[in-house]
Design a protein around this motif. Structure first.
Motif, short mmCIF file in Angstrom:
data_model
loop_
_atom_site.label_atom_id
_atom_site.label_comp_id
_atom_site.label_asym_id
_atom_site.label_seq_id
_atom_site.Cartn_x
_atom_site.Cartn_y
_atom_site.Cartn_z
N ILE A 28 -1.60 1.03 8.28
CA ILE A 28 -0.92 1.67 7.15
C ILE A 28 -1.47 1.14 5.83
CG2 ILE A 28 1.30 1.92 5.96
CD1 ILE A 28 2.58 1.89 8.82
N ARG A 29 -1.68 -0.16 5.74
CA ARG A 29 -2.28 -0.72 4.53
C ARG A 29 -3.68 -0.16 4.31
NH1 ARG A 29 1.02 -5.25 6.03
NH2 ARG A 29 -0.53 -5.97 7.54
N VAL A 37 -4.86 3.15 -3.15
CA VAL A 37 -3.73 2.28 -3.45
C VAL A 37 -3.98 0.92 -2.81
CG1 VAL A 37 -1.24 1.90 -3.19
CG2 VAL A 37 -2.13 4.24 -3.51
N THR A 38 -4.16 -0.10 -3.64
CA THR A 38 -4.39 -1.45 -3.13
C THR A 38 -3.08 -2.24 -3.17
OG1 THR A 38 -5.05 -2.21 -5.33
CG2 THR A 38 -6.80 -1.47 -3.83
N ALA A 39 -2.89 -3.09 -2.19
CA ALA A 39 -1.72 -3.97 -2.11
C ALA A 39 -0.40 -3.20 -2.27
CB ALA A 39 -1.81 -5.08 -3.14
N PRO A 40 -0.14 -2.21 -1.42
CA PRO A 40 1.14 -1.49 -1.51
C PRO A 40 2.30 -2.43 -1.18
CG PRO A 40 0.04 -0.97 0.55
CD PRO A 40 -0.93 -1.75 -0.27
N PRO A 41 3.46 -2.25 -1.79
CA PRO A 41 4.60 -3.13 -1.49
C PRO A 41 5.03 -2.96 -0.04
CG PRO A 41 5.28 -1.29 -2.89
CD PRO A 41 3.79 -1.25 -2.82
N ALA A 42 5.64 -4.00 0.50
CA ALA A 42 6.03 -4.01 1.91
C ALA A 42 6.97 -2.86 2.25
CB ALA A 42 6.69 -5.34 2.24
N GLU A 43 7.85 -2.50 1.31
CA GLU A 43 8.80 -1.42 1.61
C GLU A 43 8.10 -0.08 1.79
OE1 GLU A 43 9.37 -2.21 -2.91
OE2 GLU A 43 8.93 -3.35 -1.09
N LEU A 48 6.18 4.03 5.95
CA LEU A 48 5.21 4.86 6.68
C LEU A 48 5.10 4.49 8.16
CD1 LEU A 48 4.45 5.83 3.84
CD2 LEU A 48 2.07 5.89 4.62
N HIS A 49 5.92 3.54 8.59
CA HIS A 49 5.87 3.15 10.00
C HIS A 49 6.58 4.19 10.87
CE1 HIS A 49 4.87 -0.10 12.85
NE2 HIS A 49 5.87 0.41 13.54
N ALA A 62 5.57 7.39 -5.50
CA ALA A 62 5.59 6.11 -6.22
C ALA A 62 4.19 5.68 -6.63
CB ALA A 62 6.23 5.04 -5.34
N HIS A 63 3.16 6.18 -5.92
CA HIS A 63 1.78 5.81 -6.22
C HIS A 63 0.98 6.98 -6.77
CE1 HIS A 63 2.31 1.88 -4.35
NE2 HIS A 63 2.94 2.49 -3.37
N GLY A 64 1.65 8.10 -7.01
CA GLY A 64 0.97 9.25 -7.60
C GLY A 64 -0.07 9.88 -6.70
#
Length: 219
Positions: A28-29, A37-43, A48-49, A62-64
């Motif tokens: 997912i990361r 998108v680098t370093a997405p927040p854990a939430e 996406l799990h 949230a990331h456009g």
């Protein structure tokens, strides 16, 4: 005895061992990275799990980024990561799957995993006699259709054309999908589900796939 004339199986936790959560989290990361998108927040990684359409779109917004593009990247990364796990022997077939070969009823697979991942499993483990085998499409619509929605299970039941099929799974969404489809369910309580609670009771609870021998119809 119930005399079920067809068996439909979930895959992960039933036919093959579940994919390690850390492997999927890393995929997912990687998917976020593929869409910039680098370093997405854990939430957002957690969202996406096992997403809903709403949680997927919320994380994308949230990331456009476009939700469809993000999800396709997530599915591609998950497919690739799971294929590596299969080839490395870390995602393996359960030993008791061999017991199913003696059952003379139609068999099918319906999974919330990607259709391509199920294809890779069928091919790698040379699974014979499972027709159809169905996983979700790698699209936002695939998220909408996944269990507990009965969409994919209904497709399999229609293809088998059985009068009395049984769905075998290891989660609450499997039991819910079977109920929504109007068919019986068997909950497989493997070690990873030892303390797992079900909000709705399945028709049967089994501890090994060999227990299905007493449930199927005899010609």
């Amino acid at each position: 005895m119930p005399g079920y004339d067809a068996l439909v199986f979930d895959n992960d936790g039933v036919l093959t061992t579940p994919t390690d959560r850390d492997v999927l989290q890393e995929a997912i990361r990687d998917a976020f990275d593929r869409v910039g998108v680098t370093a997405p927040p854990a939430e957002h990684v957690d969202a996406l799990h096992h997403p809903t359409v709403d949680s997927l779109r919320s994380a994308a917004d949230a990331h456009g980024v476009d939700a469809g593009r993000l999800w396709e990247a997530r599915e591609r990364a998950a497919i690739d990561a799971q294929l590596e796990e299969i080839r490395a022997g870390r995602k393996r077939l359960y030993d008791d799957v061999a017991a199913l070969d003696a059952l003379e009823v139609p068999r099918a697979i319906v999974s919330n995993n990607q259709h391509e991942t199920i294809a890779n499993i069928v091919d790698h483990f040379e699974l014979q006699g499972y027709d159809p085998w169905i996983g979700r499409e790698p699209t936002v619509e695939g998220v909408r259709r996944k269990k507990p929605e009965p969409y994919y299970l209904e497709r399999a039941v229609d293809a088998i054309d059985a009068r009395n099929p049984l769905y075998v799974g290891d989660s609450r969404v499997d039991v819910a999908a079977a109920n929504a489809c109007g068919i019986d369910s068997a909950f497989l309580r493997r070690d990873h589900r030892r303390d797992y609670e079900l909000p709705a009771a399945p028709t049967h609870e089994i501890s090994t796939l060999a227990d299905l021998n007493g449930l199927v119809a005899i010609e």
